[in-house]
Enzyme design. Structure first.
Site: not given
Ligand code: MSP
Length: 464
Positions: A291, A130, A294, A19, A147, A22, A127, A144
């Site tokens: 926030k 997380c 989904k 999304h 979450h 990411h 969690c 958590c």
């Molecule tokens: N798998 C771990 C990261 C491991 S790195 C060695 C993880 N993955 S995640 O799929 O949850 O993606 C996290 C990253 O996505 C966040 O650190 C951020 O960079 C980005 N974001 C996810 N949601 C976000 C927002 N709502 N806003 C901005 N960035 C966000 O954590």
């Protein structure tokens, strides 16, 4: 010899399609990567997925698939999203890649041989959302803090990493290397928490087996973060890639700063591996002030993001709307407004006007005074400190100057070929500087103004 530049994104959990959050991290990394290419660096840009762990296992079980099959089906969605967004990465790593698994085992062995891993029993809160451990005081109403879901109580045999041993080294690192954690305001939070003391970290699990087996005890699998963080290093163990370690910067979201700023350097210190130069934690996007979630329908997937105003406008908006490092609010209207007011009205207008005039009157080479209104040194400095919104402000300030130049000089009446030459060069410069942000449109502008016969061409950004 060209200097090397190594940049990474987090590896994302492939439990759903990517999304806007990411996309943000990945686009920002792509912008930095492209900027360094312009500067002449040899860039290695890594992204990928974090395939292991309980969170993925549970998501797979829910749809009655094996975690391997489940992630195999989601990984193409990430690759596809990055391709659509014009993200030019060099490798897409998965923690299920064989070379990564080998390196994780090697590093675990090193840390074990050093005496930094011991066996014990973990008892506490975890969690799965997380993939993180919590203490009782972290919880809010037994849930958590992130979450807000009920939290698991774990009690299992586990290996521990002597994180506490590295408290002093970490504090020294943050002081001596003042930019290791950026931006500064996020650094303070980490430093204060580390000063409070560090507990040893449980780094293995026995209650499920979707992970990398410990090389010294195959009843245990590695904790998903110990495995995941090492992706940055394992990608550089390939032939020809060694020169890229240590990484120049890990781009991450603020939510995962603790793992990157504390666990990661401690692991590397223990294994005797050089530390990355910088961890940059950006802020979080909300969607219509809520926030991103989904389940509550507050989510913008990449396809939707692109459909609003196109790829370049999405890329532009995300980096223009809020300072990199701060939180931002995403709304379709805000994106459309920037698309209309800045990309279509300012940039698009300049390009089509100047190209149209040149098509009619041609150019005559002269010394370029117009370009002196562009402060490239300043832009470079802003770029290198990741102040993307300000970089764009500067460039668009110059776009304004150019539009006024046409207007004030009434070039459509004077047919001034010299001024048109200045404007042509200005457009080429603008295209060069905007290329990291809006590569497709910038390439079009470059092509248009480098042609032997310059033509008005198509509209770059159609108003919405
Ligand atoms: N798998 C771990 C990261 C491991 S790195 C060695 C993880 N993955 S995640 O799929 O949850 O993606 C996290 C990253 O996505 C966040 O650190 C951020 O960079 C980005 N974001 C996810 N949601 C976000 C927002 N709502 N806003 C901005 N960035 C966000 O954590």
């Amino acid at each position: 010899m060209a200097k090397n530049f190594y940049i990474t994104t987090p590896i994302y959990y492939p439990n759903d399609v990517p999304h806007v959050g990411h996309a943000y991290t990945t686009i920002a990394a792509d912008v930095i990567s492209r900027w360094n290419k312009i500067k002449g660096y040899k860039v290695f840009f890594l992204t990928g997925t974090d395939d292991h762990g309980k969170k993925i296992l549970q998501a797979a079980e829910k749809v009655k698939k094996t975690p391997k099959k489940f992630t195999d089906e989601l990984v193409p969605k990430f690759k596809d999203a990055w391709e659509k967004l014009n993200v030019e990465y060099d490798r897409f790593i998965r923690t299920t890649d064989k070379d990564h698994e080998r390196i994780v085992k090697e590093v675990l062995k090193k840390v074990y041989d050093k005496g930094d891993i011991y066996k014990g029993e973990y008892e506490g809160y975890y969690c799965t959302g997380c993939e993180a451990y919590y203490t009782e005081k972290d919880l809010i109403d037994n849930c958590c803090p992130i979450h807000k879901t009920k939290i698991e109580k774990l009690k299992e045999e586990s290996y521990f990493f002597k994180l506490s041993k590295y408290q002093k080294d970490l504090l020294k690192l943050y002081t001596e290397n003042s930019e290791f954690i950026s931006p500064n305001k996020r650094k303070r939070e980490v430093v204060n928490r580390v000063k409070e003391g560090l507990k040893d970290l449980s780094i293995s699990r026995t209650s499920f087996d979707w992970g990398i087996k410990l090389p010294f005890d195959d009843k245990h699998i590695a904790y998903v973060w110990f495995d995941a963080l090492l992706n940055y290093y394992s990608a550089t163990r390939e032939k020809g890639k060694e020169k890229f370690w240590p990484a120049d910067v890990h781009i991450i979201g603020k939510d995962i700063l603790w793992f990157h700023a504390v666990y990661w350097p401690a692991m590397l210190l223990s294994a005797g591996i050089k530390l990355p130069k910088k961890i940059f934690a950006h802020g979080w996007w909300t969607f219509d002030k809520e926030k991103i979630s989904k389940s509550r329908g507050k989510v913008i997937n990449v396809d939707k993001l692109i459909s609003i105003a196109g790829v370049d406008s999405a890329r532009y908006f995300l980096l223009r709307a809020t300072p990199f490092g701060d939180d931002g609010d995403f709304s379709e209207q805000a994106l459309i407004d920037r698309h209309n007011n800045e990309l279509a009205n300012k940039l698009g207008n300049l390009v089509s006007r100047v190209a149209g005039l040149i098509e009619k009157f041609g150019v005559e080479k002269c010394s370029n005074k117009l370009i002196k209104n562009l402060n490239e040194k300043k832009i470079e400095k802003l770029f290198d400190s990741y102040k993307f919104d300000k970089v764009l402000n500067e460039i668009f300030g110059f776009v304004d100057v150019c539009n006024e130049y046409v207007q004030k000089n009434e070039i459509w009446k004077t047919n001034d070929k010299k001024k048109l030459f200045e404007l042509k060069e200005a457009n080429l410069k603008i295209a060069e500087l905007l290329w990291p942000f809006i590569p497709e449109s910038a390439d079009k502008i470059k092509k248009q103004f480098s042609a032997k016969k310059i033509k008005k061409g198509e509209i770059l950004f159609k108003k919405i």
